[in-house]
Scaffold this active site. Sequence first.
Site, short mmCIF file in Angstrom:
data_model
loop_
_atom_site.label_atom_id
_atom_site.label_comp_id
_atom_site.label_asym_id
_atom_site.label_seq_id
_atom_site.Cartn_x
_atom_site.Cartn_y
_atom_site.Cartn_z
N ASN A 1 0.81 -1.20 0.00
CA ASN A 1 0.00 0.00 0.00
C ASN A 1 0.85 1.26 0.00
OD1 ASN A 1 -2.53 -1.35 0.21
ND2 ASN A 1 -2.02 -1.81 2.33
N LEU B 1 8.44 -5.45 -5.13
CA LEU B 1 7.17 -5.57 -5.82
C LEU B 1 6.57 -4.23 -6.22
CD1 LEU B 1 5.58 -8.33 -3.55
CD2 LEU B 1 6.82 -8.62 -5.71
N GLY C 1 7.31 -3.06 7.08
CA GLY C 1 7.11 -4.37 6.49
C GLY C 1 6.74 -5.41 7.53
N SER C 2 7.14 -6.63 7.25
CA SER C 2 6.74 -7.75 8.11
C SER C 2 7.53 -7.79 9.41
CB SER C 2 6.93 -9.07 7.36
OG SER C 2 8.31 -9.38 7.26
N THR D 1 10.88 -9.85 8.91
CA THR D 1 11.99 -9.09 8.34
C THR D 1 12.46 -8.02 9.31
OG1 THR D 1 11.19 -9.50 6.10
CG2 THR D 1 12.71 -7.66 6.38
N SER E 1 12.49 -8.16 12.50
CA SER E 1 13.30 -8.82 13.52
C SER E 1 14.72 -9.04 13.02
CB SER E 1 12.65 -10.16 13.89
OG SER E 1 13.42 -10.83 14.83
N LYS E 2 14.87 -9.45 11.77
CA LYS E 2 16.21 -9.65 11.20
C LYS E 2 16.97 -8.33 11.12
CE LYS E 2 14.82 -13.63 8.49
NZ LYS E 2 14.46 -14.12 7.14
N GLU F 1 7.88 -0.01 11.48
CA GLU F 1 6.42 -0.04 11.36
C GLU F 1 6.10 -1.44 10.85
OE1 GLU F 1 2.79 1.97 8.86
OE2 GLU F 1 4.72 2.98 8.87
N CYS G 1 -2.89 -1.23 5.30
CA CYS G 1 -2.27 -1.67 6.54
C CYS G 1 -2.60 -0.74 7.71
CB CYS G 1 -0.75 -1.78 6.37
SG CYS G 1 0.05 -0.24 5.90
#
Length: 157
Positions: A4, A31, A80-81, A84, A86-87, A102, A136
């Site tokens: 989004n 994407l 993002g997720s 990701t 966390s990494k 976020e 989101c």
Amino acid sequence: MCWNYPLLMGAWKVAPALAAGCTAILKPSELASVTCLELADVCREVGLPPGVLNILTGFGTEAGAPLASHPHVDKVAFTGSSATGSKIMASAAQMIKPVSMELGGKSPIIVFEDVDLDKAAEWTLFGCFWTNGQICSATSRLLVHVSVILSVLNTYQ
């Protein structure tokens, strides 16, 4: 997968850095990179010096991960997720690098006790269904002060 508002998300990240006189590297989602590439073109057209805003396209593992862990990158802002994020946070922690994240979404609308209930209902519906719920930041959770709940319950008893 849906992404989004890629231009808005990118602008939210780089605008504060540029306003503070810093350079920025924007790594958009693989994407949805086109609008961020257009942002770079607009910045060039308005005279932003070369190298002040840099757009790095590519997949997260090949482009994003090395960028986030690079010792000359002083701060990472990521949307993002949670996986990701966390990494990225673990990588940044190795260098005590500040991060802002976020992750996920499911933004709440908070209803305080001094609420205009009609306005709260209107804005909750707008926030949740403005884009058919496909955003989101949709106001898909309500956090309502207990006095408002009791007041509504008393109205219907």
